[in-house]
Design a protein around this motif. Structure first.
Motif, PDB file in Angstrom:
ATOM      1  N   ALA A 149      33.635   8.132  11.958  1.00  0.00           N
ATOM      2  CA  ALA A 149      32.214   7.739  11.904  1.00  0.00           C
ATOM      3  C   ALA A 149      31.899   6.388  11.210  1.00  0.00           C
ATOM      4  CB  ALA A 149      31.692   8.879  11.107  1.00  0.00           C
ATOM      5  N   GLY A 182      39.927  11.939   5.611  1.00  0.00           N
ATOM      6  CA  GLY A 182      40.691  10.606   6.478  1.00  0.00           C
ATOM      7  C   GLY A 182      40.260  10.837   7.961  1.00  0.00           C
ATOM      8  N   GLU A 183      39.199  11.474   8.408  1.00  0.00           N
ATOM      9  CA  GLU A 183      38.598  11.462   9.507  1.00  0.00           C
ATOM     10  C   GLU A 183      37.614  10.299   9.497  1.00  0.00           C
ATOM     11  OE1 GLU A 183      39.140  13.068  12.275  1.00  0.00           O
ATOM     12  OE2 GLU A 183      40.907  13.830  11.623  1.00  0.00           O
ATOM     13  N   ILE A 184      37.805   9.167   9.658  1.00  0.00           N
ATOM     14  CA  ILE A 184      36.966   7.932   9.310  1.00  0.00           C
ATOM     15  C   ILE A 184      36.421   7.351  10.647  1.00  0.00           C
ATOM     16  CG2 ILE A 184      38.431   7.092   7.286  1.00  0.00           C
ATOM     17  CD1 ILE A 184      39.795   5.450   9.373  1.00  0.00           C
ATOM     18  N   TYR A 232      26.886  11.748  10.191  1.00  0.00           N
ATOM     19  CA  TYR A 232      28.301  11.105  10.374  1.00  0.00           C
ATOM     20  C   TYR A 232      29.387  11.585   9.853  1.00  0.00           C
ATOM     21  CZ  TYR A 232      24.946   7.055  10.443  1.00  0.00           C
ATOM     22  OH  TYR A 232      23.976   6.121  10.925  1.00  0.00           O
ATOM     23  N   LEU A 265      34.263  10.705   3.849  1.00  0.00           N
ATOM     24  CA  LEU A 265      35.163  10.685   5.137  1.00  0.00           C
ATOM     25  C   LEU A 265      36.464  10.383   4.519  1.00  0.00           C
ATOM     26  CD1 LEU A 265      33.117   8.346   7.664  1.00  0.00           C
ATOM     27  CD2 LEU A 265      33.529  10.816   7.772  1.00  0.00           C
ATOM     28  N   ALA A 266      36.946   9.666   3.408  1.00  0.00           N
ATOM     29  CA  ALA A 266      38.187   9.597   3.007  1.00  0.00           C
ATOM     30  C   ALA A 266      38.554  10.720   2.414  1.00  0.00           C
ATOM     31  CB  ALA A 266      38.016   8.109   1.903  1.00  0.00           C
ATOM     32  N   LEU A 270      32.417  14.719   9.792  1.00  0.00           N
ATOM     33  CA  LEU A 270      32.502  15.772  10.730  1.00  0.00           C
ATOM     34  C   LEU A 270      32.392  17.229   9.969  1.00  0.00           C
ATOM     35  CD1 LEU A 270      35.545  14.470  12.435  1.00  0.00           C
ATOM     36  CD2 LEU A 270      33.375  14.474  13.265  1.00  0.00           C
TER      37      LEU A 270
END
Lengths: 390, 390
Positions: free
Chosen positions: B248, B244-246, A341, A311-312, A343
């Motif tokens: 989740a 960075g789409e955190i 989880y 995610l990061a 995207l």
């Protein structure tokens, strides 16, 4: 910026030399005409550069029969890059062993050596083991110590730019240890020190499962997990060299450590006891219910770590290495959970290099250093770019 | 690579032109002699380049009195970069409002405008609002649409390279919306679309709290949190633009979402209801025990998000923005917890630009684009570097 257009002849010579050397290395014993074509330089320039490179010992006229010689007419002189003109070392310093690879300037591994080391060995003893492994390797291959052009070293912990270990929880006496400085006493060439997971990421990108991707995260799964990442093909160390030190994620979630999760007795495993871990995995495969539950808990934990990294960073590919790489069935749950989880879920693959990943990455870093010096086009132009950007 | 040394005269002209333009912009109405000194180019070259730039309208002879004219003797001709030669837009498209900044080519903001938009407004209506805000802004400032050189747009969601929104959970009808393509119908200049947290990171680095650091993470704290990061001064978008789409992370820990954590009734808050959130924060400040507990839960959650980003990326500085930026006391617990969990804790600061961060970042991206075209030294050399690296 003046240099960019002001015409610095020595800079130009260096660039020309690097360009010709790159072309020589990429081609199969090219002729001067080949080099003129590939580089876009004039024939007199190429001739001058090649003569200079022959004097330094980096290039030699190829013997008859080398390269493509089946064309008609008098054969033109051919040249080749002398990969034997120097050597490199890639060294892994781990909790239980010290391992090293010796290669030529082309990165071709000539021989390997390793020795066990006590988990609780003090830093000096561990370093002595490194020296012994290197001495072994040089003796066996008959390579002179003076022939070494660069040494890459990788181990657990956060490493400062000068090779001092800022923090390592895995090895006793390692925190604050001036590893780079101490090793430089043994070698006349540059010594580069790197975090083990970072080195493994570089290795998988060079020769492993990640050769096709420039944006990867390598997870050194284990009781004390770490990660290394490449962004656009370059190692991302972070501002203070601590990028990917994900061990603390376990604490954050107020969840248990892998040592606790993998325990089947209630008593946490020893953080470095890989044999005990292997036994739990084996028992799970054999159908032991308690062991299977423990492994499931561990996988959920691993998914959490990997997902935080994904995610990061949003990598194209996640490579799972370390001892957990032997765990059948870790990939499927990882893929399934990441798809849930993230995207944009990344690909997930097991390490291809396995136990060799860390030392191989250290070797690649040594090779990068030497290439940066020999084939200086990129570093020269990058230096300029920085100038231009100010 | 041939181009590097083969002497491409048009490339050289372009580089020279960019070098002179950069020098013109950096100095206060320099003379030709100043430009010769700064650039290292010959006087005839500088003269030729300056004449060419005057023809394109980008440079003008400075009026008497401009620049340093207090020296003795006949005053030399002075020149300046015409920042009024073109204009830029920075646009924020948010759940509740559309905002825009208009600047000159120097990035100086001339005017701003904004309009509210219904949270549930369909994509076309939201886009119509953007057009109206821009029309307002151009009319009020008397700037011709043709004078726009680039438009930057930022909003929630993962954005493809062509400006299509790949995924946005925050705005209805936004997922799959060809935002870039649709906006390009309204402008003749390039339109750049970016994620809102990414734009905010760029903005804080440009004019906010992060001007002194090239390695930052900007956290757009909110019910639907996101993050943007700069690595070495460059935006890190990730392989698929999802870095960075955190959001989740909340699910991963099997923990509650911010909507649930901040609820004082047991009923989750609406994901976009900032007023409701502000009320909870206000109640907590007023000593309401339930509200204080809710805020504490939210902060713990935020710490977890930020820590995951920090462990993965190791930034020098974390900037907290979004509506939570107004929350007194978020910094101290964040610093304390990060010091506890991170091997190398970063600095933590509140956003300085506040509500203006996203539009300001969009403007900076438009400016980057124009500078990349006008001051092409860097992009040219970067292009070369890529060539050389292959």
């Amino acid at each position: 910026m003046g240099r960019l257009t002001g015409g610095d002849p020595s800079l130009l010579r260096r660039i020309n030399s690097a360009v010709v050397l790159q072309a020589l290395r990429a081609a199969d014993s090219p002729t001067l005409t080949d080099l003129v074509q590939v580089t876009g330089l004039s024939r007199p320039t190429v001739e001058g550069v090649v003569e200079g490179l022959i004097e330094t010992g980096l290039v030699v006229e190829a013997a008859a029969g080398e390269g493509a010689t089946r064309r008609q007419g008098r054969p033109a002189r051919r040249f080749r890059f002398r990969t034997e003109a120097g050597h490199l070392l890639g060294i892994e310093i781990g909790p239980h062993r010290v391992a090293a690879l010796l290669s030529d300037l082309g990165g071709r591994v000539l021989d390997t050596a390793q020795r066990p080391v006590e988990e609780r060995a003090p830093a000096d003893e561990r370093l002595e083991r490194v020296r012994a492994v290197v001495a072994d390797l040089l003796r066996r291959t008959g390579v002179a110590r003076d022939s070494l052009r660069a040494v890459g070293v990788a181990g657990p912990g956060i490493v400062e730019a000068d090779g001092t270990v800022r923090l390592s929880t895995a090895l006793p006496g390692w925190t604050g240890f001036p590893l780079g400085e101490r090793l430089r006493r043994s070698f006349r060439c540059p010594v580069l020190v790197e975090n083990d997971a970072n080195a493994a990421a570089v290795a998988e990108h060079w020769q492993g499962v990640a050769t096709g991707s420039d944006d990867i995260v390598f997870v050194l799964a284990g009781l004390s997990p770490g990660a290394g990442s490449l962004i656009g093909g370059r190692l991302h160390r972070g501002f203070g060299g601590a990028a990917g030190e994900i061990g603390a994620l376990h604490l954050l979630g107020r969840e248990a450590t892998p040592e606790k999760l993998l325990s089947t007795t209630g008593e946490p495993l020893h953080p470095l006891d890989e044999a005990q871990v292997a036994a739990v995995f084996a028992a799970a495969r054999d159908g032991d219910a308690q062991a299977r539950e423990a492994v499931d808990r561990f996988i959920r934990r691993l998914v959490h770590d990997v997902a935080a990294l994904v995610l990061a960073l949003d990598p194209e590919l996640v490579v799972i290495g370390g001892w957990a790489a032997g765990l059948a069935g870790v990939l499927e749950p990882l893929r399934r959970e990441l798809a849930r989880y993230c995207l944009r879920p990344p690909q997930v693959a097991l390490s291809q290099l396995g136990e060799a990943a860390v030392a191989t990455g250290a070797l690649r870093l040594a090779l990068d250093h030497v290439e940066g010096e020999l084939f200086a086009v990129e570093s020269t132009v990058t230096g300029r770019r920085r100038t231009a950007a100010r």
